[in-house]
Design an enzyme around this catalytic site. Structure first.
Site, short mmCIF file in Angstrom:
data_model
loop_
_atom_site.label_atom_id
_atom_site.label_comp_id
_atom_site.label_asym_id
_atom_site.label_seq_id
_atom_site.Cartn_x
_atom_site.Cartn_y
_atom_site.Cartn_z
N TYR A 1 0.86 -1.18 0.00
CA TYR A 1 0.00 0.00 0.00
C TYR A 1 0.90 1.24 0.00
O TYR A 1 1.92 1.25 -0.67
CB TYR A 1 -0.97 -0.06 1.19
CG TYR A 1 -2.08 0.95 1.05
CD1 TYR A 1 -2.86 1.01 -0.10
CD2 TYR A 1 -2.35 1.87 2.06
CE1 TYR A 1 -3.86 1.95 -0.26
CE2 TYR A 1 -3.35 2.80 1.92
CZ TYR A 1 -4.09 2.84 0.76
OH TYR A 1 -5.08 3.78 0.61
N LYS B 1 -6.00 -1.94 -0.88
CA LYS B 1 -6.99 -1.82 0.19
C LYS B 1 -7.60 -3.17 0.53
O LYS B 1 -7.83 -3.49 1.70
CB LYS B 1 -8.09 -0.84 -0.24
CG LYS B 1 -7.69 0.64 -0.14
CD LYS B 1 -7.70 1.12 1.30
CE LYS B 1 -7.25 2.57 1.43
NZ LYS B 1 -8.30 3.55 1.20
N GLU C 1 -13.66 4.60 -3.49
CA GLU C 1 -12.24 4.91 -3.26
C GLU C 1 -11.72 5.88 -4.32
O GLU C 1 -11.94 5.68 -5.53
CB GLU C 1 -11.43 3.62 -3.32
CG GLU C 1 -9.97 3.78 -2.97
CD GLU C 1 -9.74 4.10 -1.50
OE1 GLU C 1 -8.74 4.77 -1.20
OE2 GLU C 1 -10.56 3.67 -0.67
N ASP C 2 -11.02 6.93 -3.89
CA ASP C 2 -10.28 7.84 -4.78
C ASP C 2 -11.16 8.55 -5.80
O ASP C 2 -10.76 8.76 -6.95
CB ASP C 2 -9.14 7.10 -5.49
CG ASP C 2 -8.02 6.73 -4.53
OD1 ASP C 2 -7.91 7.36 -3.48
OD2 ASP C 2 -7.25 5.79 -4.84
N ASP D 1 -12.15 7.70 1.78
CA ASP D 1 -11.40 8.95 1.81
C ASP D 1 -12.12 9.99 2.67
O ASP D 1 -11.47 10.79 3.35
CB ASP D 1 -11.21 9.49 0.39
CG ASP D 1 -10.45 8.52 -0.48
OD1 ASP D 1 -9.28 8.25 -0.18
OD2 ASP D 1 -11.03 8.00 -1.45
#
Length: 578
Positions: free
Chosen positions: A112, A183, A254-255, A278
């Site tokens: 990660y 993740k 995510e992101d 996030d």
């Protein structure tokens, strides 16, 4: 990986008990869930027609871990180590996770952050094997049929990205799926969710990254990003397909980039079981550090004044989590918001500015705070002086907000300033890392998102705890699954934050550590899962866990038993040839 090669058998708790295998010979070694490599016993080699395809020596898992560790150590740099671990995962998933578990603090840096940032940027050039799913406008209408191919794996958690807001490096196109892979490996390490229950998904709606668009080697959908109605329509088609195929699975967003992150989280909250790491995971990890800090200070959460430098997804997410928690403490929304100040690229967020919808609840009225009228764009010193700031939280990636005079200004408001530089600062100047050491010596309470190289070189005498989302999302996911929660409530993240803070020992608190050690993500994950599961019960959103036949009249005892027994451990499972 062909579904007709294997079938999982589960025990009453929903954990995998054994793998029924229909494969033999080379096809056994080609399936990463079945493959044991040199650890196949002599009996298994006979049953699975492997007698001559392996050398005669048999290694147990421990010996394989040691051999793999030496191979990793021989690699010349971190990206080569990352490639080795991913390749190992693709051929023997149990060994890969056993290796990572053998030294989670070391290997987490490789699977990660920070190494995954390089893997994202090099995705197309170092592509070796497909992992997960890539939806794009050319196949999104077939999303339901595509997802059904994975139903045999009993998918329980999916990490889903549109690749636009990756790790502080922005729009990375198809490469963002590498973050999802990382993740999900942490879901396995922290929560014990078996790798076959995890699914990484890229929603490739194009890219505005000019370098990628001009790169002939780029593997993503080579178009500019969909926007507006086209983008929302694409997302809606994915959500409907996911809901129809995996109605009980958790979807972690995510992101996603700023306004899309908040819009997507809120738009589909009633359609699928989902949250945005996030926003909410970062908020919970930060709240945990704050809980620890107020314990050390022997003060209350509502005694503090918070200045957040950075109003992107993470900065506003932290503000939201603080706001929710302060309201739970008994403050009105107005009282809670008055203790949270946020600075974006244009300065302090105020009501006389035009700001994005997700920032508005934090906008300060110059009529209520007259000193606001006189501050400049980067004048955080005035904000600190007049607001009485006691906690400075940075998510912007700019060290200047933590300059010496800023820290001294906060020190006039409190003997123990809380300083949380939560931007990715792997390459920050040495002086910044040395300053952090000086601040802690002077009584400041500090936690960072990840250590920089200089801090690591000072590790013998100086250690700052990591305010890391890896303490949050695995346990939240497991807690949601075992409780059968049909939605992910804001209260879950407050419960998670308290569980994390309660995991910091009195000795560590006395030493100024605000977070547990990264090596504890598995034990902390269990505590977070129980706290989240009980929050689901207390808030009336819990239902019987569909992954388990186990029942118990006492809710807490039931959740504890389920959490203990549903967690997969990286050990070779019995293979039953058919």
């Amino acid at each position: 990986m062909s579904a007709n090669l294997y079938r999982f058998k589960y025990d009453e708790y929903g954990n995998t008990r054994e793998i029924i295998t229909y494969a033999s010979g080379a096809s056994v070694s080609s399936c990463s869930y079945i493959n044991k490599g040199t650890a196949f016993s002599k009996k298994e080699r006979e049953q699975l027609a492997l007698q001559a395809s392996l050398p005669p020596g048999v290694r147990n898992l421990e010996a394989q871990i040691e051999s793999s560790r030496m191979k990793v150590d021989d690699k010349v740099d971190d990206i080569e180590k990352y490639i080795f671990i991913r390749s190992l995962f693709n051929r023997n998933v149990t060994l890969a996770h056993a290796l990572i578990q053998s030294n989670i603090e070391h290997f987490m840096r490789l699977i990660y952050t920070p190494t995954v940032g390089m893997a994202v940027q090099k995705f197309s050039s170092m592509f070796r094997q497909a992992n997960g799913l890539h939806f794009y406008p050319g196949n999104i209408d077939n999303a339901e049929d595509i997802l059904r191919r994975y139903a045999n794996r009993d998918i329980r958690v999916a990490v889903v990205t549109d690749n636009q807001g990756v790790l502080g490096i922005g729009d990375q196109g198809a490469g963002g799926i590498a973050v999802c892979l990382g993740k999900l490996m942490l879901y396995t390490q922290g929560a014990g969710i078996a790798p076959w229950h995890c699914l990484p998904i890229s929603l490739d709606v194009g890219t505005n990254n000019e370098t990628l668009l001009a790169d002939n080697q780029y593997l993503g959908w080579r178009h500019r990003r969909l926007e507006g109605e086209e983008y929302l329509s694409f997302m809606g088609r994915f959500v409907r397909a996911f809901r129809n195929v995996f109605p009980n699975a958790l979807c972690q967003w995510e992101d996603f980039f700023q306004h899309n992150a908040f819009s997507i989280r809120d738009a589909f909250v009633d359609e699928i079981i989902s949250f945005n790491d996030d926003i909410q995971g970062t908020g919970a990890a930060t709240l945990a550090a704050i809980f620890s800090a107020v314990k050390i200070k022997k003060e209350k959460l509502e005694d503090q004044v918070y200045l957040i430098h950075g109003a992107g997804v993470r900065g506003v997410g932290i503000g939201e989590q603080l706001l929710n928690c302060l309201i739970m403490q008994g403050l009105t929304e107005k009282e809670a918001a008055s203790r949270i100040f946020i600075i974006d690229s244009k300065g302090l967020i105020t009501s006389n500015r035009s700001v994005e919808f997700y920032k508005k609840k934090f906008a300060k009225d110059p009529e209520e705070f007259p000193w606001i009228k006189d501050i400049g764009k980067t004048d955080n010193l005035t904000v600190i002086k007049h607001s009485g700031t006691t906690a400075l939280i940075g998510t912007s990636g700019q060290e200047f907000c933590f300059r010496e005079e800023v820290i001294e200004a906060i020190r006039k408001n409190t003997d123990n300033p809380l300083l949380l530089p939560l931007f990715h600062h792997v390459s920050t100047p040495d002086i910044f890392c040395h300053n952090m050491r000086k601040w802690t010596d002077d009584g400041a309470l500090v936690s960072t998102s990840s250590p920089c190289a200089t801090m690591e070189s000072m590790a013998d005498t100086f250690k700052v705890s990591q305010c890391n989302n890896a303490f949050v999302f695995p346990g939240v996911g497991l807690g949601v699954l075992v409780s059968g929660a049909r939605e992910v409530l804001p209260q879950f993240f407050t419960a998670a934050a308290r569980a994390i803070a309660d995991s910091v020992s009195p000795d560590d608190l006395a030493g100024g550590n605000l977070m547990p050690d990264v090596s504890q993500i598995s034990s902390v994950g269990k505590k977070v899962a129980l706290a989240v599961a009980m929050s689901a019960v207390e808030n009336g959103v819990s239902r019987p866990c569909i992954y388990s036949d186990f029942q118990h009249n006492d809710d807490r005892a039931r959740m504890e038993k389920l959490i203990d027994n549903i967690r997969w451990k990286p050990q070779y499972l019995p293979l039953v040839p058919m």
